[in-house]
Each structure stands twice: as structure tokens, then as C-alpha cells.
Design an enzyme around this catalytic site. Structure first.
Site, mmCIF file in Angstrom:
data_model
loop_
_atom_site.group_PDB
_atom_site.id
_atom_site.type_symbol
_atom_site.label_atom_id
_atom_site.label_comp_id
_atom_site.label_asym_id
_atom_site.label_seq_id
_atom_site.Cartn_x
_atom_site.Cartn_y
_atom_site.Cartn_z
ATOM 1 N N ARG A 144 33.122 6.021 19.804
ATOM 2 C CA ARG A 144 32.894 6.313 21.228
ATOM 3 C C ARG A 144 31.470 6.816 21.475
ATOM 4 N NH1 ARG A 144 37.448 10.076 23.328
ATOM 5 N NH2 ARG A 144 36.223 9.864 25.222
ATOM 6 N N ASN A 152 34.361 14.221 32.337
ATOM 7 C CA ASN A 152 33.823 13.283 31.348
ATOM 8 C C ASN A 152 33.096 14.017 30.237
ATOM 9 O OD1 ASN A 152 34.825 11.448 33.093
ATOM 10 N ND2 ASN A 152 32.847 10.800 33.923
ATOM 11 N N VAL A 153 33.186 13.445 29.044
ATOM 12 C CA VAL A 153 32.533 14.043 27.881
ATOM 13 C C VAL A 153 31.323 13.213 27.461
ATOM 14 C CG1 VAL A 153 34.659 15.150 27.069
ATOM 15 C CG2 VAL A 153 34.115 12.840 26.282
ATOM 16 N N ASP A 154 30.962 12.221 28.285
ATOM 17 C CA ASP A 154 29.936 11.248 27.863
ATOM 18 C C ASP A 154 28.500 11.690 28.120
ATOM 19 O OD1 ASP A 154 29.544 10.750 30.643
ATOM 20 O OD2 ASP A 154 30.921 9.042 30.615
ATOM 21 N N HIS A 196 35.817 19.304 30.148
ATOM 22 C CA HIS A 196 36.504 18.833 28.932
ATOM 23 C C HIS A 196 35.582 18.747 27.719
ATOM 24 C CE1 HIS A 196 39.934 16.812 31.471
ATOM 25 N NE2 HIS A 196 39.972 18.120 31.494
ATOM 26 N N CYS A 249 32.942 28.058 6.849
ATOM 27 C CA CYS A 249 34.255 28.322 6.236
ATOM 28 C C CYS A 249 34.783 27.140 5.424
ATOM 29 C CB CYS A 249 35.267 28.691 7.324
ATOM 30 S SG CYS A 249 35.817 27.280 8.304
ATOM 31 N N SER A 279 41.988 9.570 37.826
ATOM 32 C CA SER A 279 43.362 9.188 38.124
ATOM 33 C C SER A 279 44.153 10.359 38.710
ATOM 34 C CB SER A 279 44.048 8.667 36.858
ATOM 35 O OG SER A 279 43.966 9.638 35.835
ATOM 36 N N ASN A 302 37.768 5.737 44.879
ATOM 37 C CA ASN A 302 38.498 5.122 43.765
ATOM 38 C C ASN A 302 38.977 3.748 44.233
ATOM 39 O OD1 ASN A 302 40.451 4.541 41.657
ATOM 40 N ND2 ASN A 302 40.534 6.734 41.242
HETATM 41 N N1 APR Z 1 34.669 3.678 40.497
HETATM 42 C C1 APR Z 1 35.542 4.673 40.791
HETATM 43 N N2 APR Z 1 36.727 4.819 40.175
HETATM 44 C C2 APR Z 1 37.048 3.921 39.232
HETATM 45 C C3 APR Z 1 36.211 2.860 38.870
HETATM 46 C C4 APR Z 1 34.963 2.742 39.557
HETATM 47 N N3 APR Z 1 34.113 1.768 39.281
HETATM 48 N N4 APR Z 1 36.829 2.146 37.887
HETATM 49 C C5 APR Z 1 37.991 2.749 37.643
HETATM 50 N N5 APR Z 1 38.150 3.821 38.455
HETATM 51 C C6 APR Z 1 39.257 4.778 38.518
HETATM 52 C C7 APR Z 1 40.602 4.232 38.094
HETATM 53 O O1 APR Z 1 41.244 3.590 39.200
HETATM 54 C C8 APR Z 1 41.320 5.506 37.666
HETATM 55 O O2 APR Z 1 41.973 6.111 38.768
HETATM 56 O O3 APR Z 1 38.967 5.792 37.599
HETATM 57 C C9 APR Z 1 40.182 6.412 37.201
HETATM 58 C C10 APR Z 1 40.112 6.637 35.700
HETATM 59 O O4 APR Z 1 41.245 7.340 35.316
HETATM 60 P P1 APR Z 1 41.458 7.911 33.838
HETATM 61 O O5 APR Z 1 41.130 6.836 32.838
HETATM 62 O O6 APR Z 1 42.808 8.516 33.829
HETATM 63 O O7 APR Z 1 40.327 9.003 33.689
HETATM 64 P P2 APR Z 1 40.311 10.515 34.117
HETATM 65 O O8 APR Z 1 41.002 10.736 35.417
HETATM 66 O O9 APR Z 1 38.903 10.960 33.962
HETATM 67 O O10 APR Z 1 41.168 11.177 32.970
HETATM 68 C C11 APR Z 1 41.251 12.557 32.966
HETATM 69 O O11 APR Z 1 42.334 12.676 30.867
HETATM 70 O O12 APR Z 1 42.416 11.630 28.895
HETATM 71 C C12 APR Z 1 42.048 12.780 29.507
HETATM 72 O O13 APR Z 1 40.378 14.318 28.943
HETATM 73 C C13 APR Z 1 40.570 12.984 29.335
HETATM 74 O O14 APR Z 1 38.933 13.614 30.952
HETATM 75 C C14 APR Z 1 40.028 12.767 30.721
HETATM 76 C C15 APR Z 1 41.226 13.131 31.595
#
Ligand code: APR
Length: 260
Positions: free
Chosen positions: A76, A108-110, A125, A156, A195, A219
Site C-alpha cells: 500500500r 485517510n492514512v495516505d 486513523h 524491546c 462511507s 459522494n
Molecule cells: N469522490 C467522492 N467519494 C467517492 C469517490 C470520489 N471520487 N469514489 C468513491 N467515493 C466514496 C464511496 O462511494 C464510498 O462511500 O468514498 C467512500 C469510500 O468508503 P470507504 O472505502 O468505506 O472508506 P472510508 O469511509 O474512508 O472508510 C473509513 O474504515 O477501513 C477503515 O480505517 C479505514 O479510514 C478507513 C475507514
């Protein structure tokens, strides 16, 4: 800044944004999707296609197979190194310049927000590029060269792990407090590319709503938050955000939509 987006921002939102003094933004994996970083809930590719992130990003997974989890994070990291911030990240940098008070809370961790130039940030996170000791939970910057995967803690001898929050783990207390305080005092709160499923981050828009804030979701897909928001902007963040910044504050002051 990219050409003006055809996606129209509601006039009532434009008006509110022009007079707002305190904006708070929560982002999730969706804001990095247009940089080519896969979101958490979409299928993985290549070597990792048969694994579900929810089965790798846990302390149990690390205990069971630390090498596999470390290698997944190395993969990643490599993907993120090859990625660049996109127009959505840059529009948030511009927003920070335009309003008196601004806080960006990210799940986001990126590290792409920081690479784009955002300053006032809360990383809820953790960060993919930091490492800590699994046993002692303390950050580690350097460790002895060896072939061990994962490498060992120089203090350690325990295993080193990425400094990110895994499923089932608590968020860093100071980051969570800063995020809650920001949400409770926002005039306008944006929930972008998340999400809205993972708590406690998913509570933050509700904290803002309860405190009387205008809440805006960006979204392409509906989420459990969507029925509750004041404005729902359905589309990709990389298209909507630059258009919104341009409509509210006029043309940008030098933050390139295509990157530096
Ligand atoms: N622009 C805006 N939103 C988008 C786009 C885009 N181009 N593409 C996808 N999405 C939306 C999707 O519809 C979805 O609702 O981004 C969301 C991504 O959801 P997740 O993958 O669940 O990511 P996130 O909400 O950041 O997850 C939360 O869960 O797994 C853990 O720690 C991890 O930080 C993460 C947390």
C-alpha cells in the site's frame, strides 16, 4: 485550477459559504480514489485480490501472520508513493486559504492531503508512513538493518507495525478530541468520500448537525448519512470541489488542479 465544473452548486450553499467563518471537513478514502488509491470497501487488485482489508487491518491478523500484514502495508505504501494528490485535495488547500478558520479531519492514512499542502489537519486513523512497536505502542523512527519482516523494535525487540488505527482499536485520544471539538463548533461541515460506516468518525457529522451546522455531503453514492444532510452533492470529489471553490470564492490563487 481545473476548468469550471458543470456540476452546479446550490445557490443557497454558495451564499452560506461566502459568509462562513469556520469550515470543518471530514474526508475518507473516496477523496483519494481519483488519485488511483483504492478505497477500503472496493475489491483489491493483484497479489492481494483474495484478501479482504477488514481481515488484514486488525491486531488479530497481525498476531496470526505479522509478515503478511507488514507486506500488505508495504504494498500500500508503494501504491501511495506512486500516486499524486488530485484536484479534490488541492481544492481543500484552497478552501483553507479562503476561510478564517478551517479544520480538515481525515480518516485517510495516505498523507495525500499534506502532500497537496493542507496544514490544519487531524489524522484520525494514523499514517501509513509511520511505524510503532506492537508491544509497547511507542513510535519508532529507526531500526537496525536486518532481513526480518516485520523488523524488530530497537528498544524491546518486539515486532514493529504500521502506526495506523486498525479495526477494533481505539483512536488516538488527542486526535479524537480535536475532531469532536471541531465538529461541535463548525458553521459548515463537509463529509467527503466516506462511507460513513466506521465509528467514531461517522458520528462527527451528527455532532455538527446537533450543534446547528449546515452539513454537506460529497459522494457519488448515497450513504447512511445522506438522509440527514442539509446539502447532498452527488458526484466525484475531484470534480465537485474545484467547481465549488470557484463558484464561492472566484478563481483560485495558484493551487494547481493537476499538481505542482
Ligand atoms: N469522490 C467522492 N467519494 C467517492 C469517490 C470520489 N471520487 N469514489 C468513491 N467515493 C466514496 C464511496 O462511494 C464510498 O462511500 O468514498 C467512500 C469510500 O468508503 P470507504 O472505502 O468505506 O472508506 P472510508 O469511509 O474512508 O472508510 C473509513 O474504515 O477501513 C477503515 O480505517 C479505514 O479510514 C478507513 C475507514
Amino acid at each position: 485550477m481545473s476548468t469550471m465544473s458543470p456540476l452546479l452548486i446550490p445557490a443557497a450553499l454558495v451564499t452560506r459559504l461566502r459568509v462562513a467563518r469556520r469550515l470543518v471537513v471530514l474526508t475518507g478514502a473516496g477523496i483519494s480514489a481519483e488519485s488511483g488509491v483504492p478505497t477500503f470497501r472496493e475489491a483489491q487488485t493483484g497479489l492481494w485480490a483474495r484478501y479482504n482489508p477488514e481481515e488484514l487491518a486488525t491486531p488479530e491478523a497481525f498476531r496470526g501472520n505479522p509478515q503478511r500484514v507488514w507486506e500488505w502495508y508495504a504494498w500500500r505504501q508503494e501504491r501511495v508513493r506512486q500516486a499524486e494528490p488530485n484536484a479534490g485535495h488541492y481544492a481543500l488547500v484552497e478552501m483553507e486559504r479562503r476561510v478564517a478558520e478551517f479544520v480538515l479531519i481525515t480518516q485517510n492514512v495516505d498523507g495525500l492531503h499534506r502532500r497537496a499542502g493542507s496544514h490544519q489537519m487531524v489524522e484520525l486513523h494514523g499514517n501509513l508512513f509511520r511505524v510503532k512497536c506492537f508491544d509497547e505502542d511507542r513510535p519508532v523512527e529507526n531500526w537496525p538493518e536486518s532481513a526480518d519482516i516485520p523488523p524488530r523494535c530497537p528498544h524491546c525487540g518486539g515486532l514493529l507495525r504500521p502506526d495506523v488505527v486498525w479495526f477494533g482499536e481505539r483512536l488516538p485520544v488527542s486526535a479524537l478530541q480535536a475532531a469532536e471539538q471541531a465538529a461541535a463548533t463548525a458553521e459548515i461541515f463537509f463529509s467527503i468520500g466516506t462511507s460513513a460506516l466506521v465509528y467514531p468518525a461517522a458520528d462527527l457529522p451528527f455532532t455538527a448537525l446537533a450543534a446547528g451546522a449546515t452539513v454537506v455531503e460529497i459522494n457519488p453514492q448515497p450513504t447512511p448519512l445522506s438522509p440527514h444532510v442539509t446539502f447532498s452533492l452527488n458526484g466525484p470529489a475531484g470534480a465537485i470541489l474545484p467547481g465549488l471553490v470557484e463558484q464561492v470564492w472566484g478563481s483560485a490563487s495558484g493551487v494547481g488542479g493537476s499538481g505542482p
